[in-house]
Design a protein around this motif. Sequence first.
Motif, PDB file in Angstrom:
ATOM      1  N   LEU A  37       0.818  -1.213   0.000  1.00 59.38           N
ATOM      2  CA  LEU A  37       0.000   0.000   0.000  1.00 59.38           C
ATOM      3  C   LEU A  37       0.852   1.264   0.000  1.00 59.38           C
ATOM      4  CD1 LEU A  37      -2.827  -0.911   2.533  1.00 59.38           C
ATOM      5  CD2 LEU A  37      -3.115  -0.364   0.125  1.00 59.38           C
ATOM      6  N   LEU A  38       1.946   1.246   0.762  1.00 56.02           N
ATOM      7  CA  LEU A  38       2.784   2.434   0.886  1.00 56.02           C
ATOM      8  C   LEU A  38       3.662   2.680  -0.333  1.00 56.02           C
ATOM      9  CD1 LEU A  38       3.874   2.136   4.613  1.00 56.02           C
ATOM     10  CD2 LEU A  38       2.301   3.808   3.644  1.00 56.02           C
ATOM     11  N   LYS A  39       4.103   1.613  -0.986  1.00 59.98           N
ATOM     12  CA  LYS A  39       5.133   1.786  -2.007  1.00 59.98           C
ATOM     13  C   LYS A  39       4.728   1.421  -3.430  1.00 59.98           C
ATOM     14  CE  LYS A  39       7.614   3.669   0.689  1.00 59.98           C
ATOM     15  NZ  LYS A  39       7.666   5.089   0.504  1.00 59.98           N
ATOM     16  N   CYS A  40       3.605   0.756  -3.618  1.00 57.13           N
ATOM     17  CA  CYS A  40       3.205   0.346  -4.965  1.00 57.13           C
ATOM     18  C   CYS A  40       2.686   1.556  -5.745  1.00 57.13           C
ATOM     19  CB  CYS A  40       2.134  -0.739  -4.894  1.00 57.13           C
ATOM     20  SG  CYS A  40       1.819  -1.494  -6.489  1.00 57.13           S
ATOM     21  N   LYS A  41       3.133   1.697  -6.962  1.00 66.45           N
ATOM     22  CA  LYS A  41       2.772   2.867  -7.773  1.00 66.45           C
ATOM     23  C   LYS A  41       1.673   2.561  -8.788  1.00 66.45           C
ATOM     24  CE  LYS A  41       6.038   5.371  -5.947  1.00 66.45           C
ATOM     25  NZ  LYS A  41       5.694   6.032  -4.716  1.00 66.45           N
ATOM     26  N   GLY A  42       1.070   1.371  -8.727  1.00 64.53           N
ATOM     27  CA  GLY A  42       0.037   0.993  -9.692  1.00 64.53           C
ATOM     28  C   GLY A  42      -1.298   1.659  -9.404  1.00 64.53           C
ATOM     29  N   THR A  43      -2.311   1.265 -10.176  1.00 62.00           N
ATOM     30  CA  THR A  43      -3.664   1.767  -9.954  1.00 62.00           C
ATOM     31  C   THR A  43      -4.233   1.133  -8.691  1.00 62.00           C
ATOM     32  OG1 THR A  43      -4.716  -0.023 -11.181  1.00 62.00           O
ATOM     33  CG2 THR A  43      -3.995   1.905 -12.455  1.00 62.00           C
ATOM     34  N   GLN A  44      -5.359   1.663  -8.233  1.00 58.81           N
ATOM     35  CA  GLN A  44      -6.012   1.100  -7.047  1.00 58.81           C
ATOM     36  C   GLN A  44      -6.352  -0.371  -7.262  1.00 58.81           C
ATOM     37  OE1 GLN A  44      -9.358   3.663  -6.031  1.00 58.81           O
ATOM     38  NE2 GLN A  44      -8.398   4.065  -4.064  1.00 58.81           N
ATOM     39  N   ASN A  45      -6.831  -0.705  -8.468  1.00 55.73           N
ATOM     40  CA  ASN A  45      -7.173  -2.105  -8.761  1.00 55.73           C
ATOM     41  C   ASN A  45      -5.940  -2.991  -8.733  1.00 55.73           C
ATOM     42  OD1 ASN A  45      -9.906  -1.728  -8.960  1.00 55.73           O
ATOM     43  ND2 ASN A  45      -9.911  -1.507 -11.185  1.00 55.73           N
ATOM     44  N   ASP A  46      -4.820  -2.504  -9.293  1.00 56.06           N
ATOM     45  CA  ASP A  46      -3.578  -3.281  -9.285  1.00 56.06           C
ATOM     46  C   ASP A  46      -3.125  -3.561  -7.852  1.00 56.06           C
ATOM     47  OD1 ASP A  46      -3.495  -3.276 -12.035  1.00 56.06           O
ATOM     48  OD2 ASP A  46      -2.090  -1.590 -12.178  1.00 56.06           O
ATOM     49  N   VAL A  47      -3.190  -2.525  -7.022  1.00 57.84           N
ATOM     50  CA  VAL A  47      -2.769  -2.676  -5.623  1.00 57.84           C
ATOM     51  C   VAL A  47      -3.699  -3.646  -4.900  1.00 57.84           C
ATOM     52  CG1 VAL A  47      -2.486  -1.477  -3.417  1.00 57.84           C
ATOM     53  CG2 VAL A  47      -1.673  -0.411  -5.529  1.00 57.84           C
ATOM     54  N   ALA A  48      -5.013  -3.505  -5.111  1.00 55.38           N
ATOM     55  CA  ALA A  48      -5.984  -4.393  -4.455  1.00 55.38           C
ATOM     56  C   ALA A  48      -5.760  -5.842  -4.884  1.00 55.38           C
ATOM     57  CB  ALA A  48      -7.404  -3.946  -4.789  1.00 55.38           C
ATOM     58  N   ASN A  49      -5.516  -6.070  -6.179  1.00 57.58           N
ATOM     59  CA  ASN A  49      -5.274  -7.428  -6.668  1.00 57.58           C
ATOM     60  C   ASN A  49      -3.985  -8.006  -6.107  1.00 57.58           C
ATOM     61  OD1 ASN A  49      -7.620  -7.553  -8.187  1.00 57.58           O
ATOM     62  ND2 ASN A  49      -6.644  -6.739 -10.025  1.00 57.58           N
ATOM     63  N   LEU A  50      -2.955  -7.185  -6.017  1.00 56.23           N
ATOM     64  CA  LEU A  50      -1.680  -7.657  -5.478  1.00 56.23           C
ATOM     65  C   LEU A  50      -1.837  -8.058  -4.016  1.00 56.23           C
ATOM     66  CD1 LEU A  50       1.307  -8.175  -5.890  1.00 56.23           C
ATOM     67  CD2 LEU A  50       1.743  -5.758  -5.478  1.00 56.23           C
ATOM     68  N   ILE A  51      -2.519  -7.226  -3.237  1.00 52.58           N
ATOM     69  CA  ILE A  51      -2.744  -7.556  -1.823  1.00 52.58           C
ATOM     70  C   ILE A  51      -3.598  -8.812  -1.703  1.00 52.58           C
ATOM     71  CG2 ILE A  51      -3.907  -6.786   0.285  1.00 52.58           C
ATOM     72  CD1 ILE A  51      -2.923  -3.957  -0.423  1.00 52.58           C
ATOM     73  N   GLN A  52      -4.633  -8.928  -2.541  1.00 52.29           N
ATOM     74  CA  GLN A  52      -5.491 -10.117  -2.519  1.00 52.29           C
ATOM     75  C   GLN A  52      -4.683 -11.373  -2.786  1.00 52.29           C
ATOM     76  OE1 GLN A  52      -8.609  -9.866  -1.610  1.00 52.29           O
ATOM     77  NE2 GLN A  52      -9.054 -12.024  -1.784  1.00 52.29           N
ATOM     78  N   ASN A  53      -3.702 -11.291  -3.677  1.00 49.25           N
ATOM     79  CA  ASN A  53      -2.873 -12.456  -3.991  1.00 49.25           C
ATOM     80  C   ASN A  53      -1.839 -12.740  -2.906  1.00 49.25           C
ATOM     81  OD1 ASN A  53      -4.143 -13.100  -6.408  1.00 49.25           O
ATOM     82  ND2 ASN A  53      -2.910 -11.640  -7.555  1.00 49.25           N
ATOM     83  N   ILE A  54      -1.428 -11.713  -2.167  1.00 42.43           N
ATOM     84  CA  ILE A  54      -0.491 -11.928  -1.055  1.00 42.43           C
ATOM     85  C   ILE A  54      -1.172 -12.699   0.061  1.00 42.43           C
ATOM     86  CG2 ILE A  54       0.699 -10.751   0.853  1.00 42.43           C
ATOM     87  CD1 ILE A  54       1.400  -8.526  -1.126  1.00 42.43           C
ATOM     88  N   ILE A  55      -2.404 -12.304   0.350  1.00 41.50           N
ATOM     89  CA  ILE A  55      -3.104 -12.869   1.503  1.00 41.50           C
ATOM     90  C   ILE A  55      -3.716 -14.206   1.115  1.00 41.50           C
ATOM     91  CG2 ILE A  55      -4.977 -12.510   3.149  1.00 41.50           C
ATOM     92  CD1 ILE A  55      -4.458  -9.494   2.815  1.00 41.50           C
ATOM     93  N   GLU A  56      -3.174 -15.253   1.678  1.00 39.68           N
ATOM     94  CA  GLU A  56      -3.654 -16.602   1.401  1.00 39.68           C
ATOM     95  C   GLU A  56      -4.969 -16.828   2.119  1.00 39.68           C
ATOM     96  OE1 GLU A  56      -2.396 -21.220   2.280  1.00 39.68           O
ATOM     97  OE2 GLU A  56      -1.022 -19.619   2.787  1.00 39.68           O
TER      98      GLU A  56
END
Length: 196
Positions: free
Chosen positions: A86-105
Amino acid sequence: MKELYEQSPINQNNIHFDNFYKDCIQKSKPNPEDEILLLAVPHAAKTIYTIRNKKKGAHVKAIDPDYVDSLFVTSLSDYILSQFVLLKCKGTQNDVANLIQNIIEKKIPLVEEFEDGTIIIHRKLKNPDQILITLYVKGKRMTKNELISTLQMSYEQLATSALRSLKQKNFVHESDSGYVITRSGIDKVEKIVQNI
């Protein structure tokens, strides 16, 4: 926060956690980002460190850590990683949300996933519930054939009727590339798990 990044690389074999923790929480926190990075994240890391050292979960190789501790530590680790994203990703809100969703098992105790991608659900559940749990655990859009293969279903018709029922209830969304679980589908899975 800037001075943390400008320091030379940290030698991971020479970290004195207590000193590093105290240094982080004593730094000034002029904005919300610094508050998260220098207060919330170090407190979460301190909790993990305490469980690891006091219970010796990471040191005794012949003994598995307690189940509850391992779930808690995994969730805290997910939190820490997601805060960095959340602090360092420079993508769109959707990109960040998808990345976090994939991190959290997705952790469901009754589901066992194998290296070949197949899933075994260790309770007798109806086909729609099995498909919904599979979509929840996988966290991605899947075709009907992928679902049949993943769950090792005997007949295609079982998957077809289950998916039709889930779609009518708005628990899944269908597109040309397959099915994905919806928010109401996620709520349904969480209720299934609570009632088991």
